[in-house]
Design an enzyme around this catalytic site. Structure first.
Site, PDB file in Angstrom:
ATOM      1  CG  ASN A   9      -1.683   1.213   1.386  1.00 57.26           C
ATOM      2  OD1 ASN A   9      -1.989   1.929   0.474  1.00 57.26           O
ATOM      3  ND2 ASN A   9      -2.354   1.497   2.502  1.00 57.26           N
ATOM      4  CD1 TRP A  10       3.174   1.109  -3.250  1.00 54.43           C
ATOM      5  CD2 TRP A  10       3.370   2.153  -4.937  1.00 54.43           C
ATOM      6  NE1 TRP A  10       3.842   0.350  -3.993  1.00 54.43           N
ATOM      7  CE2 TRP A  10       4.149   0.993  -5.050  1.00 54.43           C
ATOM      8  CE3 TRP A  10       3.633   3.470  -5.844  1.00 54.43           C
ATOM      9  CZ2 TRP A  10       4.969   0.739  -6.331  1.00 54.43           C
ATOM     10  CZ3 TRP A  10       4.046   2.956  -6.995  1.00 54.43           C
ATOM     11  CH2 TRP A  10       4.534   1.938  -7.193  1.00 54.43           C
ATOM     12  CE  LYS A  11       0.153   3.526   4.858  1.00 55.43           C
ATOM     13  NZ  LYS A  11       0.122   3.649   6.201  1.00 55.43           N
ATOM     14  CG  HIS A  97      -5.716   1.493   5.300  1.00 53.30           C
ATOM     15  ND1 HIS A  97      -5.527   2.499   5.982  1.00 53.30           N
ATOM     16  CD2 HIS A  97      -4.724   0.799   5.019  1.00 53.30           C
ATOM     17  CE1 HIS A  97      -4.166   2.575   6.375  1.00 53.30           C
ATOM     18  NE2 HIS A  97      -3.753   1.431   5.696  1.00 53.30           N
ATOM     19  CD  GLU A  99      -2.974   5.253   6.385  1.00 53.19           C
ATOM     20  OE1 GLU A  99      -3.192   5.697   5.349  1.00 53.19           O
ATOM     21  OE2 GLU A  99      -2.266   4.966   7.325  1.00 53.19           O
ATOM     22  CD  GLU A 169      -3.756  -2.859   7.063  1.00 52.04           C
ATOM     23  OE1 GLU A 169      -2.477  -2.923   6.630  1.00 52.04           O
ATOM     24  OE2 GLU A 169      -4.315  -1.833   7.044  1.00 52.04           O
ATOM     25  N   GLY A 175       2.257   2.300  10.823  1.00 53.95           N
ATOM     26  CA  GLY A 175       3.160   3.102  10.295  1.00 53.95           C
ATOM     27  C   GLY A 175       3.888   3.641  11.945  1.00 53.95           C
ATOM     28  CB  SER A 214       4.925  -2.030  12.254  1.00 50.29           C
ATOM     29  OG  SER A 214       4.692  -0.469  12.150  1.00 50.29           O
ATOM     30  N   GLY A 235       2.832  -1.217   4.278  1.00 51.74           N
ATOM     31  CA  GLY A 235       2.672  -0.063   3.885  1.00 51.74           C
ATOM     32  C   GLY A 235       4.244   0.557   3.651  1.00 51.74           C
ATOM     33  N   GLY A 236       4.673   1.269   4.905  1.00 54.28           N
ATOM     34  CA  GLY A 236       5.963   1.891   4.746  1.00 54.28           C
ATOM     35  C   GLY A 236       7.059   1.110   4.023  1.00 54.28           C
TER      36      GLY A 236
HETATM   37  C1  PEP Z   1      -0.884  -0.052   5.858  1.00 58.05           C
HETATM   38  O1  PEP Z   1      -0.906   1.389   5.957  1.00 58.05           O
HETATM   39  O2  PEP Z   1      -1.772  -0.659   5.471  1.00 58.05           O
HETATM   40  C2  PEP Z   1       0.352  -0.467   6.928  1.00 58.05           C
HETATM   41  C3  PEP Z   1       0.369  -1.584   7.237  1.00 58.05           C
HETATM   42  O3  PEP Z   1       1.266   0.638   7.066  1.00 58.05           O
HETATM   43  P1  PEP Z   1       2.890   0.072   7.793  1.00 58.05           P
HETATM   44  O4  PEP Z   1       3.334  -1.072   7.070  1.00 58.05           O
HETATM   45  O5  PEP Z   1       3.631   1.178   7.565  1.00 58.05           O
HETATM   46  O6  PEP Z   1       2.344   0.116   9.026  1.00 58.05           O
END
Ligand code: PEP
Length: 251
Positions: A9-11, A97, A99, A169, A175, A214, A235-236
């Site tokens: 997920n590049w956001k 998600h 967010e 999640e 994050g 994470s 994500g990251g």
């Molecule tokens: C996400 O945004 O779906 C996610 C899991 O982010 P991160 O891996 O950065 O925690």
């Protein structure tokens, strides 16, 4: 059908050139060292979907959107429909998600409509659920996640349900660098499967349930080793080709 998936997920990250570089870097690494037995998937910002679909499909991976409109078409300035996403060649769409829930006020009843809209247009929903820290501390995390699952997925027909991917999640892990332990992830994934089985029976054994929060190249292997963890929503760590592909090799 249950399968292993690693989805990035590049956001809201990457310019056009940066996105193209990342897609080619992922492609090169996958060519050097193909991932066997797992689906690799990137979810870039929507305006790069056609580019991503073209590069991904030439190189044995897939792509998806990060959100979609609940509406079919029309006067909804700035929105992107399921049909538009499908027309780029993208196959998946992330729905719900945390967010989107937190910053855009998306609630389970709306997400139920989005899930149906995705399925209507042949997209695979990656439906996200997860509790906030206070809910876990108050020992309400199972109820919260169970409610998110039932409210957004229980209206589906068995045929449609069979296409859905779930991503657990925990919001406190997204994050933050604070990952759920493999045991915490397994416990919740098993619970989600039980809730799904209560409604859809044995079909729940075939549901792909991803972990997100994470997850990175250092911890993916022990998370993915758990029996009900079928991969990750990343994500990251999906913004660096080496890290992302390493995670995809963590089964
Ligand atoms: C996400 O945004 O779906 C996610 C899991 O982010 P991160 O891996 O950065 O925690």
């Amino acid at each position: 059908m249950r399968k292993k998936i690693v989805a990035g997920n590049w956001k809201m990250n990457k310019t056009f050139n940066e996105a193209e570089d990342l897609l080619f870097n992922i492609s090169d690494l996958l060519k050097e060292n193909p991932v066997a037995g797992a689906q690799v998937l990137v979810c870039p910002p929507a305006l790069y979907l056609e580019l991503a679909a073209d590069i991904a499909h030439e190189n044995g991976f897939d792509c998806g959107a990060q959100n979609l409109s609940e509406h079919e078409s029309g006067a909804f300035t700035g929105e992107i429909s399921a049909a538009m996403i499908a027309s780029t060649g993208a196959k998946y769409v992330i729905i719900g998600h945390s967010e989107r829930r937190t910053y855009f006020g998306e609630k389970d009843d709306l997400l139920a409509v989005k899930v149906s809209q995705a399925l209507k247009h042949g997209l695979i929903p990656v439906y996200c659920c997860g509790e906030i820290l206070a809910e876990r501390e108050e020992n309400r995390h199972f109820d919260v996640v169970g409610g998110q699952i039932s409210q957004a997925l229980f209206h589906l027909s068995p045929d449609d349900f069979a296409k859905v991917v779930v991503a657990y999640e925990p919001v406190w892990a997204i994050g933050t660098g604070r990952t759920a332990s493999p045991e915490q992830a397994q416990e919740m994934h098993a619970y989600i499967r039980k809730v799904l089985a209560g409604k859809f029976g044995d079909a729940a054994k075939e549901t792909t349930i991803l972990y997100g929060g994470s997850c990175n190249a250092a911890n993916a292997r022990e998370l993915f080793a758990k029996p009900d963890v079928d991969g990750g929503l990343i994500g990251g760590a999906s913004l660096k080709a080496e890290d992302f592909v390493k995670i995809a090799h963590s089964f």
